[in-house]
Design a protein around this motif. Structure first.
Motif, mmCIF file in Angstrom:
data_model
loop_
_atom_site.group_PDB
_atom_site.id
_atom_site.type_symbol
_atom_site.label_atom_id
_atom_site.label_comp_id
_atom_site.label_asym_id
_atom_site.label_seq_id
_atom_site.Cartn_x
_atom_site.Cartn_y
_atom_site.Cartn_z
ATOM 1 N N GLN A 53 33.850 16.859 8.809
ATOM 2 C CA GLN A 53 35.251 16.476 8.657
ATOM 3 C C GLN A 53 36.146 17.701 8.528
ATOM 4 N N PRO A 56 36.959 22.093 12.662
ATOM 5 C CA PRO A 56 37.688 21.574 13.814
ATOM 6 C C PRO A 56 36.729 20.908 14.786
ATOM 7 N N ASN A 59 34.781 14.581 14.963
ATOM 8 C CA ASN A 59 33.985 14.342 13.754
ATOM 9 C C ASN A 59 32.582 13.843 14.056
ATOM 10 N N LEU A 61 30.506 15.234 15.581
ATOM 11 C CA LEU A 61 29.564 16.356 15.598
ATOM 12 C C LEU A 61 28.763 16.462 14.306
ATOM 13 N N ALA B 28 40.302 20.741 20.706
ATOM 14 C CA ALA B 28 39.157 20.648 19.792
ATOM 15 C C ALA B 28 39.317 21.612 18.622
ATOM 16 N N MET B 29 39.736 22.840 18.910
ATOM 17 C CA MET B 29 39.747 23.847 17.855
ATOM 18 C C MET B 29 40.925 23.672 16.892
ATOM 19 N N GLY B 31 41.840 20.577 15.972
ATOM 20 C CA GLY B 31 41.694 19.258 15.379
ATOM 21 C C GLY B 31 40.925 19.243 14.072
ATOM 22 N N PHE B 32 41.573 19.714 13.018
ATOM 23 C CA PHE B 32 40.942 19.608 11.695
ATOM 24 C C PHE B 32 41.110 18.185 11.205
ATOM 25 N N GLY B 33 39.986 17.570 10.798
ATOM 26 C CA GLY B 33 40.061 16.234 10.218
ATOM 27 C C GLY B 33 40.516 15.168 11.199
ATOM 28 N N GLY B 34 40.301 15.382 12.496
ATOM 29 C CA GLY B 34 40.691 14.378 13.484
ATOM 30 C C GLY B 34 41.354 15.023 14.680
ATOM 31 N N VAL B 35 40.966 14.602 15.878
ATOM 32 C CA VAL B 35 41.363 15.330 17.075
ATOM 33 C C VAL B 35 42.418 14.600 17.901
ATOM 34 N N LEU B 94 35.965 20.603 25.339
ATOM 35 C CA LEU B 94 36.088 19.878 24.072
ATOM 36 C C LEU B 94 34.923 20.160 23.131
ATOM 37 N N LEU B 95 33.705 20.229 23.703
ATOM 38 C CA LEU B 95 32.520 20.316 22.845
ATOM 39 C C LEU B 95 32.004 21.741 22.630
ATOM 40 N N PRO B 98 33.351 23.695 19.217
ATOM 41 C CA PRO B 98 32.899 23.039 17.988
ATOM 42 C C PRO B 98 31.377 22.980 17.832
ATOM 43 N N VAL B 99 30.650 22.785 18.933
ATOM 44 C CA VAL B 99 29.186 22.705 18.800
ATOM 45 C C VAL B 99 28.622 24.056 18.357
ATOM 46 N N LEU B 101 30.211 26.255 16.630
ATOM 47 C CA LEU B 101 30.605 26.373 15.225
ATOM 48 C C LEU B 101 29.676 25.565 14.315
ATOM 49 N N MET B 102 29.337 24.348 14.760
ATOM 50 C CA MET B 102 28.468 23.474 13.969
ATOM 51 C C MET B 102 27.074 24.071 13.835
#
Lengths: 173, 190
Positions: A53, A56, A59, A61, B28-29, B31-35, B94-95, B98-99, B101-102
């Motif tokens: 959450q 960025p 979500n 992910l 994507a980058m 979109g904190f807490g929702g995109v 989009l992915l 964030p991927v 980063l995750m």
């Protein structure tokens, strides 16, 4: 390898059940990851949810994080591909048909029938997550504060997440 | 849903595949807490690739299909401009960020997640983050309850109770609930 196979099977199925977005399948992810497979503890699930959450990006992910916990980089990539591929394929096909049928009455009926189901399931997801993370009155207050901020103000709710981190670091949550 | 005349559609800029990739990376980058709110801002307000009505139409489709809405939006928008290549460009934009980063976050969590201080910080962030979903559920429920309470509330409530309180598997709950929803919508069709 067996674990990765389970990850792929599970998330590929969830991909096609995720009507109304990723939060719809949160309860099911929780059930599978915590209760059925024992991949994560309650606490770990709540932590990964918080990372997904706060970071960025979509979500959904959270599946990348779950995959990483289960089987490292390979697990993370497999879980991400599994949650995306079935739904993306379907969307690609449907997006082209959708435009053609945009004035048909059955399309409206489908949308109207789907909406209440989606709302109910998203509300269930909110309940499951809140029940998992709200172990104290301060935690509950934080949840309500974020909800209030995103419902009634134009403030970025990220600030409440930061406040939550600070209160947590102070040992108050 | 109304569509602008062809002339207006033709006068709007058509993005290249690279522009699609970069735009969705940007969405994507930020979109904190929702995109989704960021997607509309980028595609409609900043780039002008879609009209407001077109965006609503695409989003309507994507909400009706399974899968994360924003992922579906990237596919639908990308394929509208450049077919399969456009869809893949938008999706990887989009992915991709964030991927990556995750993966870093996941590795750090696996290594340091057990420490007491990290644990406490997450407890706080998680409690606050849960409010985002609560708010989204409320935002989605309000117009439905206002517009057609008798028709929608029993079905929404059934979903909430079965999945949220009783924790039944989604695969059992969704098909009968969807069938009920469709049947009611058919019965009450105007």
């Amino acid at each position: 390898m067996g674990e990765i196979g389970t990850l792929i099977r599970h998330f590929a199925l969830l991909s096609l059940l995720a009507f109304g977005g990723g939060n719809t399948v949160l309860p099911e992810m929780h059930r599978q990851a915590v209760e059925v497979s024992g991949w994560l503890t309650e606490q770990q699930f709540a932590d990964l949810f918080a990372i997904a959450q706060a970071a960025p990006g979509p979500n959904i992910l959270i599946v990348t994080l779950i995959g990483w916990q289960v089987a490292g980089l390979a697990g993370a990539l497999a879980a991400t591909a599994a949650i995306c591929t079935p739904a993306c394929t379907l969307t690609y096909i449907a997006a082209n048909l959708w435009h053609r049928f945009r004035d048909r009455p059955w399309r409206r009926i489908l949308q109207r029938g789907l909406a209440p189901v989606t709302v109910g399931i998203v509300a269930a997801g909110a309940w499951v997550v809140a029940e998992t993370v709200d172990r104290s009155l301060v935690a509950l207050a934080l949840t309500l504060a974020t909800a209030a901020v995103s419902l009634w103000t134009r403030l970025n709710p990220l600030w409440v997440l930061v406040a939550g981190g600070v209160l947590g670091a102070a040992g108050w949550v | 849903m109304s569509h602008p005349p062809e002339a207006a559609a033709l006068s709007r800029p058509v993005p290249s595949r690279a522009q699609l990739f970069l735009a969705f990376l940007g969405i994507a980058m930020s979109g904190f807490g929702g995109v989704l709110p960021w997607a509309r801002r980028m595609l409609v307000e900043r780039r002008g690739w879609l009209s407001g009505a077109e965006f609503t139409d695409v989003l309507g489709l994507c909400q009706f299909l399974p899968g994360p809405n924003i992922v579906n939006v990237s596919i639908a928008v990308g394929s509208r401009f450049h077919g399969l290549g456009g869809a893949l460009a938008a999706l990887s934009g989009l992915l991709g960020g964030p991927v990556a980063l995750m993966c870093v976050a996941g590795a750090l969590y696996a290594r340091f997640g057990g420490h007491g201080a990290v644990r406490q910080i997450f407890a706080g962030v998680a409690a606050a983050a849960a409010g985002l979903i609560v708010a989204m559920a409320v935002k989605m429920a309000v117009p439905l309850v206002r517009e057609r309470p008798l028709e929608a509330v029993p079905i929404a409530l059934a979903g909430f109770v079965l999945v949220g309180l009783l924790r039944w598997p989604l695969v059992w709950v969704l098909p009968p609930l969807l069938a009920a929803g469709m049947a009611v919508a058919w019965w009450r069709r105007g």
